[in-house]
Design a protein around this motif. Structure first.
Motif, PDB file in Angstrom:
ATOM      1  N   LEU A  66       0.949  -1.318   0.014  1.00 42.85           N
ATOM      2  CA  LEU A  66       0.201  -0.060  -0.055  1.00 42.85           C
ATOM      3  C   LEU A  66       0.903   1.205   0.011  1.00 42.85           C
ATOM      4  CD1 LEU A  66      -2.743  -1.127   2.584  1.00 42.85           C
ATOM      5  CD2 LEU A  66      -2.843  -1.250   0.028  1.00 42.85           C
ATOM      6  N   ASN A  67       2.265   1.160  -0.208  1.00 43.69           N
ATOM      7  CA  ASN A  67       3.098   2.357  -0.121  1.00 43.69           C
ATOM      8  C   ASN A  67       2.658   3.231  -1.254  1.00 43.69           C
ATOM      9  OD1 ASN A  67       4.491   1.460   2.002  1.00 43.69           O
ATOM     10  ND2 ASN A  67       5.925   0.689   0.707  1.00 43.69           N
ATOM     11  N   LYS A  68       2.049   2.612  -2.294  1.00 45.69           N
ATOM     12  CA  LYS A  68       1.897   3.551  -3.714  1.00 45.69           C
ATOM     13  C   LYS A  68       0.449   3.523  -3.914  1.00 45.69           C
ATOM     14  CE  LYS A  68       6.309   3.660  -5.333  1.00 45.69           C
ATOM     15  NZ  LYS A  68       7.049   4.531  -6.109  1.00 45.69           N
ATOM     16  N   ALA A  69      -0.351   3.444  -2.991  1.00 45.99           N
ATOM     17  CA  ALA A  69      -1.963   3.422  -3.009  1.00 45.99           C
ATOM     18  C   ALA A  69      -2.492   4.407  -3.795  1.00 45.99           C
ATOM     19  CB  ALA A  69      -2.558   3.030  -1.713  1.00 45.99           C
ATOM     20  N   LEU A  70      -1.920   5.747  -3.542  1.00 45.57           N
ATOM     21  CA  LEU A  70      -2.345   6.925  -4.061  1.00 45.57           C
ATOM     22  C   LEU A  70      -2.028   6.907  -5.484  1.00 45.57           C
ATOM     23  CD1 LEU A  70      -2.151   9.647  -1.391  1.00 45.57           C
ATOM     24  CD2 LEU A  70      -4.075   8.554  -2.294  1.00 45.57           C
ATOM     25  N   ASP A  71      -0.686   6.712  -5.909  1.00 43.54           N
ATOM     26  CA  ASP A  71      -0.560   6.370  -7.230  1.00 43.54           C
ATOM     27  C   ASP A  71      -1.490   5.310  -8.073  1.00 43.54           C
ATOM     28  OD1 ASP A  71       1.408   8.214  -6.937  1.00 43.54           O
ATOM     29  OD2 ASP A  71       3.184   6.602  -6.656  1.00 43.54           O
ATOM     30  N   LEU A  72      -1.711   4.450  -7.558  1.00 39.31           N
ATOM     31  CA  LEU A  72      -2.418   3.341  -7.947  1.00 39.31           C
ATOM     32  C   LEU A  72      -3.872   3.915  -8.302  1.00 39.31           C
ATOM     33  CD1 LEU A  72      -3.080   0.552  -9.079  1.00 39.31           C
ATOM     34  CD2 LEU A  72      -3.599  -0.109  -6.622  1.00 39.31           C
ATOM     35  N   ALA A  73      -4.404   4.666  -7.508  1.00 33.80           N
ATOM     36  CA  ALA A  73      -5.860   5.145  -7.600  1.00 33.80           C
ATOM     37  C   ALA A  73      -5.961   6.103  -8.727  1.00 33.80           C
ATOM     38  CB  ALA A  73      -6.324   5.813  -6.040  1.00 33.80           C
TER      39      ALA A  73
END
Length: 95
Positions: free
Chosen positions: A65-72
């Motif tokens: 979940l470290n890059k959850a915002l990038d994925l979203a």
């Protein structure tokens, strides 16, 4: 003592109906209701049970979940691109 107060129409109808059922006057019912409300407001908060959350283990994360915002953001961009392509095709068919 006489006093003039404004009561919502719906509340007044409910009070009148309850006064008829109890076979008492509207004044008596309003006084009872106000006293009960004031007594409830004075009741110490210690009598009320506190809500407590119980933690539950959800296990180890299955995704990083470290890059959850990038994925979203990437998913949102993909959806916007899909919508734009869809509407372009639709407009081309109409013309």
């Amino acid at each position: 003592m006489r006093i003039t107060i404004q009561i919502d129409d719906e509340l007044l109808m409910t009070l009148k109906e309850q006064a008829r059922r109890q076979k008492s006057s509207l004044t008596h019912l309003v006084n009872q209701t106000l006293c009960a409300g004031l007594q409830a407001a004075k009741a110490p908060a210690a009598n009320k049970p506190l809500f407590q959350e119980r933690p539950h283990s959800m296990g180890a994360p299955k995704l990083c979940l470290n890059k959850a915002l990038d994925l979203a953001a990437a998913l949102e961009d993909e959806e916007i691109t899909h919508c734009v392509r869809y509407w372009k095709k639709r407009v081309q068919r109409a013309t």
